[in-house]
Design a protein around this motif. Structure first.
Motif, PDB file in Angstrom:
ATOM      1  N   PRO A  50       0.812  -1.232   0.000  1.00  0.00           N
ATOM      2  CA  PRO A  50       0.000   0.000   0.000  1.00  0.00           C
ATOM      3  C   PRO A  50       0.837   1.270   0.000  1.00  0.00           C
ATOM      4  CG  PRO A  50      -0.174  -1.151   2.111  1.00  0.00           C
ATOM      5  CD  PRO A  50       0.516  -2.073   1.177  1.00  0.00           C
ATOM      6  N   VAL A  51       1.980   1.254   0.713  1.00  0.00           N
ATOM      7  CA  VAL A  51       2.839   2.450   0.732  1.00  0.00           C
ATOM      8  C   VAL A  51       3.418   2.718  -0.649  1.00  0.00           C
ATOM      9  CG1 VAL A  51       5.002   3.410   1.618  1.00  0.00           C
ATOM     10  CG2 VAL A  51       3.387   2.343   3.190  1.00  0.00           C
ATOM     11  N   SER A  52       3.833   1.663  -1.337  1.00  0.00           N
ATOM     12  CA  SER A  52       4.419   1.843  -2.670  1.00  0.00           C
ATOM     13  C   SER A  52       3.377   2.371  -3.660  1.00  0.00           C
ATOM     14  CB  SER A  52       5.027   0.538  -3.185  1.00  0.00           C
ATOM     15  OG  SER A  52       4.037  -0.463  -3.335  1.00  0.00           O
ATOM     16  N   LEU A  53       2.149   1.867  -3.561  1.00  0.00           N
ATOM     17  CA  LEU A  53       1.078   2.369  -4.439  1.00  0.00           C
ATOM     18  C   LEU A  53       0.797   3.844  -4.177  1.00  0.00           C
ATOM     19  CD1 LEU A  53      -1.569  -0.530  -4.409  1.00  0.00           C
ATOM     20  CD2 LEU A  53      -0.069   0.136  -6.291  1.00  0.00           C
ATOM     21  N   MET A  54       0.720   4.202  -2.891  1.00  0.00           N
ATOM     22  CA  MET A  54       0.433   5.589  -2.538  1.00  0.00           C
ATOM     23  C   MET A  54       1.603   6.497  -2.926  1.00  0.00           C
ATOM     24  SD  MET A  54      -1.098   7.027   1.065  1.00  0.00           S
ATOM     25  CE  MET A  54      -2.562   6.003   0.879  1.00  0.00           C
ATOM     26  N   ALA A  55       2.823   6.005  -2.758  1.00  0.00           N
ATOM     27  CA  ALA A  55       4.004   6.796  -3.125  1.00  0.00           C
ATOM     28  C   ALA A  55       4.051   7.028  -4.630  1.00  0.00           C
ATOM     29  CB  ALA A  55       5.275   6.082  -2.661  1.00  0.00           C
ATOM     30  N   GLU A  56       3.756   5.987  -5.415  1.00  0.00           N
ATOM     31  CA  GLU A  56       3.730   6.146  -6.865  1.00  0.00           C
ATOM     32  C   GLU A  56       2.658   7.158  -7.278  1.00  0.00           C
ATOM     33  OE1 GLU A  56       3.167   2.191  -8.280  1.00  0.00           O
ATOM     34  OE2 GLU A  56       5.240   1.584  -7.850  1.00  0.00           O
ATOM     35  N   ALA A  57       1.497   7.094  -6.607  1.00  0.00           N
ATOM     36  CA  ALA A  57       0.433   8.067  -6.877  1.00  0.00           C
ATOM     37  C   ALA A  57       0.890   9.470  -6.501  1.00  0.00           C
ATOM     38  CB  ALA A  57      -0.828   7.693  -6.098  1.00  0.00           C
ATOM     39  N   GLY A  58       1.548   9.610  -5.344  1.00  0.00           N
ATOM     40  CA  GLY A  58       2.026  10.911  -4.896  1.00  0.00           C
ATOM     41  C   GLY A  58       3.044  11.518  -5.842  1.00  0.00           C
ATOM     42  N   ILE A  59       3.946  10.685  -6.358  1.00  0.00           N
ATOM     43  CA  ILE A  59       4.939  11.171  -7.329  1.00  0.00           C
ATOM     44  C   ILE A  59       4.231  11.679  -8.579  1.00  0.00           C
ATOM     45  CG2 ILE A  59       6.852  10.500  -8.837  1.00  0.00           C
ATOM     46  CD1 ILE A  59       7.530   8.354  -6.639  1.00  0.00           C
ATOM     47  N   LYS A  60       3.316  10.866  -9.092  1.00  0.00           N
ATOM     48  CA  LYS A  60       2.603  11.225 -10.327  1.00  0.00           C
ATOM     49  C   LYS A  60       1.795  12.509 -10.149  1.00  0.00           C
ATOM     50  CE  LYS A  60      -0.858   9.424 -13.569  1.00  0.00           C
ATOM     51  NZ  LYS A  60      -1.748   8.278 -13.880  1.00  0.00           N
ATOM     52  N   ILE A  61       1.045  12.585  -9.057  1.00  0.00           N
ATOM     53  CA  ILE A  61       0.186  13.750  -8.813  1.00  0.00           C
ATOM     54  C   ILE A  61       1.009  15.027  -8.717  1.00  0.00           C
ATOM     55  CG2 ILE A  61      -1.281  14.849  -7.060  1.00  0.00           C
ATOM     56  CD1 ILE A  61      -2.170  11.870  -6.432  1.00  0.00           C
ATOM     57  N   ASN A  62       2.082  14.981  -7.960  1.00  0.00           N
ATOM     58  CA  ASN A  62       2.881  16.193  -7.760  1.00  0.00           C
ATOM     59  C   ASN A  62       3.633  16.602  -9.026  1.00  0.00           C
ATOM     60  OD1 ASN A  62       2.778  17.284  -4.869  1.00  0.00           O
ATOM     61  ND2 ASN A  62       2.865  15.078  -4.568  1.00  0.00           N
ATOM     62  N   LEU A  63       4.056  15.622  -9.824  1.00  0.00           N
ATOM     63  CA  LEU A  63       4.681  15.972 -11.101  1.00  0.00           C
ATOM     64  C   LEU A  63       3.664  16.617 -12.036  1.00  0.00           C
ATOM     65  CD1 LEU A  63       7.076  12.969 -11.886  1.00  0.00           C
ATOM     66  CD2 LEU A  63       7.636  15.212 -10.941  1.00  0.00           C
ATOM     67  N   VAL A  64       2.435  16.063 -12.057  1.00  0.00           N
ATOM     68  CA  VAL A  64       1.379  16.648 -12.892  1.00  0.00           C
ATOM     69  C   VAL A  64       1.101  18.083 -12.461  1.00  0.00           C
ATOM     70  CG1 VAL A  64      -1.079  16.587 -13.447  1.00  0.00           C
ATOM     71  CG2 VAL A  64       0.245  14.485 -13.527  1.00  0.00           C
ATOM     72  N   LEU A  65       0.896  18.296 -11.147  1.00  0.00           N
ATOM     73  CA  LEU A  65       0.579  19.636 -10.654  1.00  0.00           C
ATOM     74  C   LEU A  65       1.715  20.616 -10.907  1.00  0.00           C
ATOM     75  CD1 LEU A  65      -1.297  19.004  -7.287  1.00  0.00           C
ATOM     76  CD2 LEU A  65      -2.231  19.922  -9.411  1.00  0.00           C
ATOM     77  N   MET A  66       2.951  20.157 -10.733  1.00  0.00           N
ATOM     78  CA  MET A  66       4.090  21.046 -10.941  1.00  0.00           C
ATOM     79  C   MET A  66       4.193  21.449 -12.403  1.00  0.00           C
ATOM     80  SD  MET A  66       8.142  20.455 -10.188  1.00  0.00           S
ATOM     81  CE  MET A  66       8.362  19.370 -11.594  1.00  0.00           C
ATOM     82  N   VAL A  67       4.191  20.460 -13.299  1.00  0.00           N
ATOM     83  CA  VAL A  67       4.364  20.747 -14.726  1.00  0.00           C
ATOM     84  C   VAL A  67       3.160  21.509 -15.280  1.00  0.00           C
ATOM     85  CG1 VAL A  67       4.608  19.696 -16.998  1.00  0.00           C
ATOM     86  CG2 VAL A  67       5.900  18.772 -15.075  1.00  0.00           C
ATOM     87  N   LEU A  68       1.944  21.078 -14.880  1.00  0.00           N
ATOM     88  CA  LEU A  68       0.737  21.757 -15.345  1.00  0.00           C
ATOM     89  C   LEU A  68       0.743  23.230 -14.949  1.00  0.00           C
ATOM     90  CD1 LEU A  68      -2.196  21.726 -16.484  1.00  0.00           C
ATOM     91  CD2 LEU A  68      -2.949  21.090 -14.185  1.00  0.00           C
ATOM     92  N   ASN A  69       1.059  23.500 -13.690  1.00  0.00           N
ATOM     93  CA  ASN A  69       1.013  24.877 -13.200  1.00  0.00           C
ATOM     94  C   ASN A  69       2.131  25.749 -13.749  1.00  0.00           C
ATOM     95  OD1 ASN A  69      -1.176  25.596 -11.100  1.00  0.00           O
ATOM     96  ND2 ASN A  69      -0.646  23.467 -10.646  1.00  0.00           N
ATOM     97  N   LEU A  70       3.160  25.136 -14.306  1.00  0.00           N
ATOM     98  CA  LEU A  70       4.242  25.923 -14.892  1.00  0.00           C
ATOM     99  C   LEU A  70       3.991  26.249 -16.360  1.00  0.00           C
ATOM    100  CD1 LEU A  70       7.418  24.345 -13.237  1.00  0.00           C
ATOM    101  CD2 LEU A  70       6.472  26.630 -12.852  1.00  0.00           C
TER     102      LEU A  70
END
Length: 211
Positions: free
Chosen positions: A128-148
């Motif tokens: 479960p931690v690995s799934l959540m971590a992979e989701a967290g990486i993806k979400i934050n990369l999307v938000l960072m790149v999208l907002n830039l």
């Protein structure tokens, strides 16, 4: 193993709320640092997600994009910033705008470290931690790149307004009322995903090399 829709939402819920909440609080904190107390007075410089959640942008739209398998997309209630109250409005706008994407980069680093920890955790915790971590990486990369992306009212648009000469900055800022409409059109035509995916791959590769 393919996750059910309910499992996907359970995995993504905390990373989505955490990413959006910290992003918005970061804008407010940096605005306060540069002299604008608007967000502080409104009680928006907080990690309480209830202060930042937009029912459609934070809950419904991300859930729909997760279920449909497209690029994760969403937003929170924007933190109120009165750029006229900043000590040097045009210059300081850059730092206020950049604070959100910067916070997403820091959170992506946190989730990368969590993913590395999961490899050494007991089996009951590791998956479960690995799934959540992979989701967290993806979400934050999307938000960072999208907002830039240089499109007002996204952070990248405000950064561009801060950097452009005054005359060009005023003309470019006039796009802002139409910015979200343009973004939604790009999302549902698939163009947004084609723009974001290669940029996310580049940033993800840099993160992997750094850590």
């Amino acid at each position: 193993m393919e996750l059910t829709i309910i499992q996907k939402i359970a995995v993504y819920a905390l990373p989505v709320i955490f990413a959006i909440t910290v992003h918005e609080a970061a804008h407010g904190y940096v605005a306060k640092y540069f002299g604008d107390m608007t967000a502080f007075n409104a009680g928006r410089i907080t990690l309480n997600p209830l202060k930042h959640i937009d029912p459609f942008g934070t809950v419904l739209l991300p859930a729909l994009t997760i279920m449909l398998g497209g690029i994760l997309f969403g937003w929170a209630k924007p933190v109120p910033v009165d750029f006229g109250r900043l000590r040097n409005p045009k210059k300081d706008m850059l730092w206020v705008a950049a604070a959100g994407p910067a916070s997403n980069f820091v959170m992506a680093v946190f989730w990368v470290l969590a993913l590395k920890y999961a490899a050494f955790a007991p089996d009951a915790v590791a998956y479960p931690v690995s799934l959540m971590a992979e989701a967290g990486i993806k979400i934050n990369l999307v938000l960072m790149v999208l907002n830039l992306l240089p499109l007002p009212p996204l952070d990248g648009g405000r950064i561009a307004v801060s950097l452009l000469p005054y005359r060009l900055a005023r003309s470019f800022a006039r796009i802002e009322p139409y910015g979200f409409v343009i973004l939604i059109v790009l999302l549902f035509t698939g163009v947004l995903g084609k723009i974001l995916q290669p940029l996310m791959s580049i940033v993800g590769g840099l993160l992997s090399n750094l850590l």
